[in-house]
Design an enzyme around this catalytic site. Structure first.
Site, PDB file in Angstrom:
ATOM      1  N   ASP A 124       0.849  -1.185   0.000  1.00 38.75           N
ATOM      2  CA  ASP A 124       0.000   0.000   0.000  1.00 38.75           C
ATOM      3  C   ASP A 124       0.886   1.236   0.000  1.00 38.75           C
ATOM      4  O   ASP A 124       1.996   1.215   0.552  1.00 38.75           O
ATOM      5  CB  ASP A 124      -0.937   0.026   1.202  1.00 38.75           C
ATOM      6  CG  ASP A 124      -2.170   0.881   0.922  1.00 38.75           C
ATOM      7  OD1 ASP A 124      -3.180   0.320   0.448  1.00 38.75           O
ATOM      8  OD2 ASP A 124      -2.118   2.099   1.150  1.00 38.75           O
ATOM      9  N   ASP A 179       4.710   1.945  -3.977  1.00 38.20           N
ATOM     10  CA  ASP A 179       3.814   2.336  -5.054  1.00 38.20           C
ATOM     11  C   ASP A 179       3.422   1.081  -5.824  1.00 38.20           C
ATOM     12  O   ASP A 179       4.276   0.409  -6.417  1.00 38.20           O
ATOM     13  CB  ASP A 179       4.535   3.334  -5.971  1.00 38.20           C
ATOM     14  CG  ASP A 179       3.644   3.866  -7.075  1.00 38.20           C
ATOM     15  OD1 ASP A 179       2.572   3.286  -7.329  1.00 38.20           O
ATOM     16  OD2 ASP A 179       4.028   4.878  -7.694  1.00 38.20           O
ATOM     17  N   ASP A 227      -7.404  -4.452  -6.057  1.00 41.11           N
ATOM     18  CA  ASP A 227      -8.635  -3.802  -5.602  1.00 41.11           C
ATOM     19  C   ASP A 227      -8.343  -2.304  -5.611  1.00 41.11           C
ATOM     20  O   ASP A 227      -8.003  -1.713  -4.597  1.00 41.11           O
ATOM     21  CB  ASP A 227      -9.002  -4.298  -4.206  1.00 41.11           C
ATOM     22  CG  ASP A 227     -10.366  -3.819  -3.755  1.00 41.11           C
ATOM     23  OD1 ASP A 227     -11.184  -3.474  -4.617  1.00 41.11           O
ATOM     24  OD2 ASP A 227     -10.603  -3.772  -2.540  1.00 41.11           O
ATOM     25  N   CYS A 242     -14.844  -0.347  -6.083  1.00 47.78           N
ATOM     26  CA  CYS A 242     -16.186  -0.119  -5.528  1.00 47.78           C
ATOM     27  C   CYS A 242     -16.823   1.077  -6.230  1.00 47.78           C
ATOM     28  O   CYS A 242     -17.548   1.867  -5.635  1.00 47.78           O
ATOM     29  CB  CYS A 242     -16.162   0.052  -4.011  1.00 47.78           C
ATOM     30  SG  CYS A 242     -15.095   1.344  -3.392  1.00 47.78           S
TER      31      CYS A 242
END
Length: 397
Positions: free
Chosen positions: A140, A168, A274, A336
């Protein structure tokens, strides 16, 4: 099934209604906000405690038939004070996150990469599935968010086969350490090169960090240094488990660049991307702007320039995730957002630029799709799984 008459007073601004109209999205998705349930996952081996957990939280848990070990409960039920939660036998995780991990179809012994790992529930589920085999690498760009992942792994005693890098995701390049021994130490006495030059060797990770590291972070906080990873930095390893393959390695071995031929054979078995997105498909996220203000929503979700930048980032993350995948491996790309621009269009462009990649069949879970699918073949229901939170009882999807 939630009825459409169960609506909330969530006021959607005209700009957002225009955004939904531009992307052929139904505003009614956002009208059942008070009825969307919360989800938990009971760790494998603790299913027999179901009645005890229900008694503790004073709520009936409803099994989610299409996601193993998942249950949903009313949104106002608090689980943090329950014995099972405090003992790390269950944790909160959205059904959408569970669906993305399930779609990976993780097998025992797999080496898995989560390229956008925070806040950590997906990592926990991956490690639950792997048990005492394989490994998970979490990446992350935000150190404080990845530190939260580390805390979760420790709370649920799931960190033995995991390592976490602040890096990154568009340029991360470290391969999994494929070890075949039950010992956590690969190279215990290898403190020196053949030339006699000293080299740092990773010992077992300790929760209390060295004084120099704590001092360095304190100085950075005082100077107001950004919490986000800088492209000029090298990836920072902030956690590694006993059986993650790191213990006993030299730092230069862990950080070495591998030729593409090595990646094709020794890359990750499964990769989850994701990706960062506008979060317009997250009812929970959209609700927050009632407190934050719709002006903030306009800037962070609806701004066309930011959306364009996001689709570039999403393609870069997807491309790098695929680059780190071994031949025959599988990658899941998810967001999402409900927009085609951030989902099917990104995948379509990626496939046009990477002819060695191919779409696989339906995901590992058996769940009906939302009817809002594009007629374009690359968007077909057997290949791209698209769901709306209203119809699938998920807070994010």
């Amino acid at each position: 099934m939630i009825g459409v008459e169960e609506t909330s007073s969530l006021p959607l601004p005209d700009a957002f209604l225009d955004f939904l109209n531009q992307h052929d999205l139904d505003p009614s998705i956002y009208t059942a906000t008070d009825s969307i349930p919360r989800y938990i996952r009971i760790k494998p081996g603790y299913e027999d405690l179901l009645e005890e957990i229900e008694s503790d939280i004073r709520c009936k848990l409803e099994r989610v038939c299409w996601l193993p070990n998942f249950y949903h409960l009313q949104p106002d039920v608090r689980i943090a004070s329950s014995k099972a939660y405090q003992e790390g036998k269950m944790y909160g995780i959205d059904a959408a996150s569970g669906a993305a991990v399930t779609a990976l179809d993780i097998s025992v012994g797999d080496h898995v990469l989560d390229l956008c790992a925070a806040p950590g529930a997906k990592l926990c589920m991956m490690l639950d599935i792997l048990g005492s085999s394989g490994s998970v690498t979490g990446v992350d760009i935000a150190k404080h968010r990845l530190a939260a992942c580390r805390t979760m792994l420790q709370k649920y005693s799931l960190g033995d086969h995991c390592r976490l890098f602040v890096a990154d995701g568009t340029s991360f390049s470290f391969l999994p350490v494929r070890i075949h021994s039950g010992s956590p130490l690969q190279n215990e006495n290898a403190d020196e090169f053949a030339s006699g030059e000293k080299s740092e060797v990773y010992r077992e990770w300790k929760s209390r960090r060295p004084w120099k590291e704590r001092k360095k972070e304190a100085i950075a906080r005082e100077k107001g240094v950004s919490k986000l990873f800088s492209p000029t930095q090298e990836p920072e390893l902030i956690f590694y488990g006993r059986y993650s393959g790191v213990v006993g390695m030299r730092k230069n071995e862990l950080y070495q660049k591998m030729p593409i031929s090595e990646v094709l054979q020794l890359g990750y078995d499964k990769v989850l991307v994701d990706a960062e997105c506008t979060h317009d498909g997250s009812i929970k996220h959209v609700q927050k702007f009632e407190q934050w203000g719709w002006t903030t929503f306009q800037r962070r979700v609806l701004d066309a320039e930011r959306t364009d930048d996001l689709t570039v980032l999403q393609l870069q993350l997807l491309t790098n995730g695929f680059r780190l995948l071994r031949v025959g491996g599988a990658l899941v790309y998810s967001t999402c957002s409900l927009t085609f621009a951030q989902n099917e269009d990104v995948v379509e462009r990626f496939l046009s630029e990477n002819t060695s990649a191919e779409m696989q069949g339906k995901a590992a879970y058996n769940r009906p799709l939302w009817s809002g699918l594009s007629p374009n073949p690359v968007h077909s229901g057997s290949l791209v799984h698209r769901a709306a939170p209203f119809y699938h009882l998920a807070r994010d999807f």
